[in-house]
Design a protein around this motif. Structure first.
Motif, PDB file in Angstrom:
ATOM      1  N   UNK A  99     -24.195  -5.469  27.114  1.00 22.46           N
ATOM      2  CA  UNK A  99     -25.635  -5.206  27.128  1.00 22.46           C
ATOM      3  C   UNK A  99     -26.436  -6.358  26.491  1.00 22.46           C
ATOM      4  N   UNK A 100     -25.732  -7.282  25.854  1.00 23.48           N
ATOM      5  CA  UNK A 100     -26.390  -8.449  25.244  1.00 23.48           C
ATOM      6  C   UNK A 100     -26.204  -9.698  26.099  1.00 23.48           C
ATOM      7  N   UNK A 101     -25.826  -9.520  27.363  1.00 23.36           N
ATOM      8  CA  UNK A 101     -25.547 -10.670  28.219  1.00 23.36           C
ATOM      9  C   UNK A 101     -26.777 -11.564  28.382  1.00 23.36           C
ATOM     10  N   UNK A 102     -27.945 -10.966  28.540  1.00 18.05           N
ATOM     11  CA  UNK A 102     -29.167 -11.761  28.711  1.00 18.05           C
ATOM     12  C   UNK A 102     -29.484 -12.560  27.460  1.00 18.05           C
ATOM     13  N   UNK A 103     -29.335 -11.934  26.295  1.00 21.44           N
ATOM     14  CA  UNK A 103     -29.592 -12.631  25.036  1.00 21.44           C
ATOM     15  C   UNK A 103     -28.592 -13.767  24.839  1.00 21.44           C
TER      16      UNK A 103
END
Length: 298
Positions: A211-215
């Motif tokens: 869920x932190x792939x974009x960050x």
């Protein structure tokens, strides 16, 4: 029956481009055109004032035999390897600070503080920190009976010392990105994983990190760009010394185009083109990895 106008038939396709057009125009004027012109200048022998003289790949052939260029390129890769440590370090700090504990806001502010300080101030502070006669590092080493090390005056350590100074604000920036990402992590998935018995590393790897792939993508790209265009820390702390051992491509480009080496704008543009290509390769590699991951999880 009235015939639909061109706008009515193509409104959905045209409207996004109308909104994007101001940004695209500015991006073209201030990014794409300068890049193209810089590549063009790299094919000339030019001092920035007189008429340019076309020499083809002459500047690049000179770069190949220039030992200062290879030292600068090697230092850029050291910067890149060292700066990438800021991504996991920022994630660790974000996980530590993402807790509802009394006083945590004050602690977050302390960790955020390096990001808002000027790079010039950080460079000066770390210069004092490394002072082999009276710096904080000197006193720490002296307390453990270790001889003082003149980090900024030793060609074996100087680049690593400057990278450590640059990591100070970069870790804070990655931490902020991950704190923002953690605010959007779905609590229901966390609870479901806990009911299934997941915890610790398994929870982080299978539930939180996806869920932190974009960050992570933004953190890696910004970190790579920051490492490869490093200039201010080198300029403030060592000015490329000792004996040019801490030069990076951006600083060497400045020296050639505007600094002590004279006004060799064409040669400086060739260095800038090489730096741009290195940056393009690394960011392209990251984009391909992210694209493949998105396809796997689609």
């Amino acid at each position: 029956m009235p015939v639909a106008s061109f706008w009515e038939r193509h409104q959905r396709a045209i409207a996004p481009w109308l909104f994007l057009s101001p940004a695209l125009i500015l991006f073209t004027l201030y990014v794409l055109i300068p890049i193209v012109r810089s590549i063009g200048f790299s094919l000339d022998e030019w001092d920035g004032l007189s008429a340019p003289h076309f020499i083809g790949l002459g500047n690049y052939l000179e770069l190949y035999g220039d030992p200062n260029f290879w030292v600068s390129l090697k230092n850029n890769f050291i910067w890149l390897a060292g700066f990438l440590l800021s991504v996991p370090a920022g994630l660790f700090l974000a996980l530590f600070l993402n807790q509802s504990v009394f006083g945590m806001r004050a602690v977050k502010s302390l960790f955020f503080f390096p990001f808002v300080i000027s790079q010039a101030v950080i460079g000066l502070v770390f210069g004092w920190f490394y002072d082999p006669a009276n710096g904080l590092l000197f006193h720490v080493l002296h307390a453990f009976g270790v001889p003082s090390i003149a980090i900024l005056a030793d060609d074996r350590y100087v680049t690593y010392g400057i990278v450590a100074a640059g990591l100070y604000p970069q870790i804070a920036y990655c931490m902020i990105l991950y704190l923002t990402g953690l605010a959007g992590v779905r609590a229901d998935l966390i609870e479901a994983a806990r009911l299934e018995g997941a915890s610790g590393w398994a929870m982080l790897r299978r539930i939180v990190l996806p869920q932190l792939r974009s960050a992570t993508f933004v953190a890696v790209v910004v970190t790579v760009v920051g490492a490869l265009r490093s200039f201010d820390m080198v300029s403030i702390m060592t000015q490329g010394g000792p004996y040019g051992s801490s030069r990076v491509l951006a600083y060497y480009m400045y020296e050639q185009a505007l600094g002590d080496y004279g006004y060799r704008v064409g040669y400086g543009s060739a260095i800038a083109t090489v730096l741009f290509l290195v940056m393009l390769v690394y960011i392209g590699f990251v984009l391909i990895r992210v694209y493949r991951q998105e396809k796997e999880h689609a």
